[in-house]
Design a protein around this motif. Sequence first.
Motif, PDB file in Angstrom:
ATOM      1  N   ARG A 197      -4.827   7.279   8.332  1.00  0.00           N
ATOM      2  CA  ARG A 197      -5.893   7.098   9.152  1.00  0.00           C
ATOM      3  C   ARG A 197      -5.886   5.956  10.126  1.00  0.00           C
ATOM      4  O   ARG A 197      -5.305   5.017   9.725  1.00  0.00           O
ATOM      5  CB  ARG A 197      -7.070   6.910   7.945  1.00  0.00           C
ATOM      6  N   GLY A 198      -6.320   6.014  11.122  1.00  0.00           N
ATOM      7  CA  GLY A 198      -6.711   5.185  12.110  1.00  0.00           C
ATOM      8  C   GLY A 198      -5.599   5.247  13.090  1.00  0.00           C
ATOM      9  O   GLY A 198      -5.634   4.347  14.308  1.00  0.00           O
ATOM     10  N   PRO A 230      -3.462   2.075   5.747  1.00  0.00           N
ATOM     11  CA  PRO A 230      -4.436   2.013   4.519  1.00  0.00           C
ATOM     12  C   PRO A 230      -3.698   1.915   3.200  1.00  0.00           C
ATOM     13  O   PRO A 230      -2.504   2.278   3.192  1.00  0.00           O
ATOM     14  CB  PRO A 230      -5.125   3.401   4.697  1.00  0.00           C
ATOM     15  N   LYS A 270      -0.656  -3.824   0.548  1.00  0.00           N
ATOM     16  CA  LYS A 270      -2.186  -3.654   0.754  1.00  0.00           C
ATOM     17  C   LYS A 270      -2.115  -3.592   2.193  1.00  0.00           C
ATOM     18  O   LYS A 270      -1.930  -4.402   3.162  1.00  0.00           O
ATOM     19  CB  LYS A 270      -2.797  -5.139   0.052  1.00  0.00           C
ATOM     20  N   HIS A 327      -1.102  -2.967   8.462  1.00  0.00           N
ATOM     21  CA  HIS A 327      -2.527  -2.443   8.879  1.00  0.00           C
ATOM     22  C   HIS A 327      -2.569  -0.731   8.229  1.00  0.00           C
ATOM     23  O   HIS A 327      -3.713  -0.492   8.670  1.00  0.00           O
ATOM     24  CB  HIS A 327      -2.196  -2.361  10.622  1.00  0.00           C
ATOM     25  N   GLY A 329      -4.020  -3.161   6.057  1.00  0.00           N
ATOM     26  CA  GLY A 329      -5.258  -3.488   6.723  1.00  0.00           C
ATOM     27  C   GLY A 329      -5.359  -4.993   6.441  1.00  0.00           C
ATOM     28  O   GLY A 329      -6.456  -5.510   6.923  1.00  0.00           O
ATOM     29  N   ASP A 380      -3.756   3.401   0.521  1.00  0.00           N
ATOM     30  CA  ASP A 380      -3.349   4.639  -0.269  1.00  0.00           C
ATOM     31  C   ASP A 380      -2.447   5.357   0.529  1.00  0.00           C
ATOM     32  O   ASP A 380      -2.532   6.744   0.266  1.00  0.00           O
ATOM     33  CB  ASP A 380      -4.723   5.546  -0.638  1.00  0.00           C
ATOM     34  N   GLU A 381      -1.997   5.160   1.783  1.00  0.00           N
ATOM     35  CA  GLU A 381      -1.136   5.688   2.817  1.00  0.00           C
ATOM     36  C   GLU A 381      -0.025   5.241   3.156  1.00  0.00           C
ATOM     37  O   GLU A 381       0.276   5.211   4.332  1.00  0.00           O
ATOM     38  CB  GLU A 381      -2.259   6.379   3.931  1.00  0.00           C
ATOM     39  N   GLN A 382       0.322   4.197   2.310  1.00  0.00           N
ATOM     40  CA  GLN A 382       1.589   3.423   2.672  1.00  0.00           C
ATOM     41  C   GLN A 382       2.956   4.256   2.895  1.00  0.00           C
ATOM     42  O   GLN A 382       3.617   3.999   3.805  1.00  0.00           O
ATOM     43  CB  GLN A 382       1.760   2.401   1.750  1.00  0.00           C
TER      44      GLN A 382
END
Length: 489
Positions: A279-280, A412, A14, A410, A16, A414-416
């Motif tokens: 992202r981020g 996302p 998970k 940290h 973030g 869906d982008e591990q």
Amino acid sequence: MQSDSPSTNEAPAKGGTDHPAHEDGRWGQLFSGRNGIYSAALAGGVVLHACNMYVATTVMPSVVADIGGLDFYAWATTLFVVTSILAATLTAKLLKALGPRGAYCVSLLIFAAGTIVASLANDMAVMLLGRSIQGFGGGFLYALAYAVTRLVFPPALWARAVGLIGAMFGIATLIGPAIGGIFAEFGDWRAAFWSLLPVIAIFAVIAFISLPRTSPGKEERAPIAYAQILLLTAAVLIVSAGSLSPVLLWNLAGLGAAVVLIALIVVIERSGGARLLPRGSFSRGAPLGLVYLMIALLMTGVQPEIFVPYLVQTLHGQSPLWAGYLAALVAVGWSTASLLSPRFRGRGGDRLLIIGPPILLAGLVLLAIVMPVPGGGAWQWLAPICLGLILVGFGIGLTWPGLVTMVYRHAPVDEQDLASGGMTTVQLFAAALGAALAGMIANVAGVADPGGVAGASKAAFWIFALFALAPLASIVLARPLLRLAGARS
């Protein structure tokens, strides 16, 4: 012992959020039951990748003495890492298509092909081709170790697993320089490459019988960022090409062009679509960008190690075997600190990010002082050189598990896979750029012209002194990163 899925450890990570369980894992859990089998497989791939790096580093002085190409000395590392970057950017796609088991086997096959080509080289062009193919396979192996760690281990064991991956470079320091140095001593550097082939076959069997066939993250999208990959590769190659010239103007032109290409990558990443990083990563309010930047700076700071075998042979009268072991002290320091780092995890454990960079800086400063002075093998010069090399590795190793687990926490949800591959991409890009910069500094300083002791001495000072700027910058970033990560946890 085959398994089609990662069993009870398969819970997706998970992003973030902070996971208190990160600090609860124990080494015994990592090496027991199915976790132990996974650990052996992942660690084996990293050992092979790292061992090859030290074999090649140790024999390169013998290679250039045999087939020529001293001006392209740094390119043997640069191209290896460039193709490793390409592989890292494709790791999420490979993992999705073939699963952990298939991805590892394909990577090992590519690595074996490159090893064969390098062993048959009769000029530097063929050697660079072989090293490029090796880098492509090795890049997959290294990126897969981090990506599969998240898939097969629970969050409680992530820091331990990352520490184990880092420690494998220490194992490689016992094997790689010995293989390269012994064969170099007997004038048969080609056999140093051939000797890796049986080891590749053994690890292929281990990966096939132990790793999961499928990945629990198959629903994750993994589009290929073609434009960014092209620009990233071009940036490294342009700097590398500029580094071949002893004319400072051409060196600066190459650096300027690389900066422009990196800026274009940032623009494309922010525009959406296929990405290299999750992202981020370029948001001021998210910690991922600072984490990746810290990874890049610290990796850049250790790149002078590629010239250590040449410098200690030329300036300090060491044999190829001992020169290889001296260069490997960086990995010894890294491995030792990686194993110690998880002990300090827990409340406040991430503050190791503040402690590590000054240690790396101290090592580079010490090397800038003592390495340039021709010592003829005297221990009053070799002892501080050894200390400096260990400090360089210890500084980055102390921070590494914390940085990697920050990426896991940290990124996302869906982008591990993208985050894991992106972490390796940033690491390898910094290594490639750093190797190219080291070659540039060495050539401008006169490592080839006038060459000899005078050229090596001047190059040694400027390489270590200028690269000390990288950990200095990371010292400035460490506290803002901790504040931002704490606010987001």
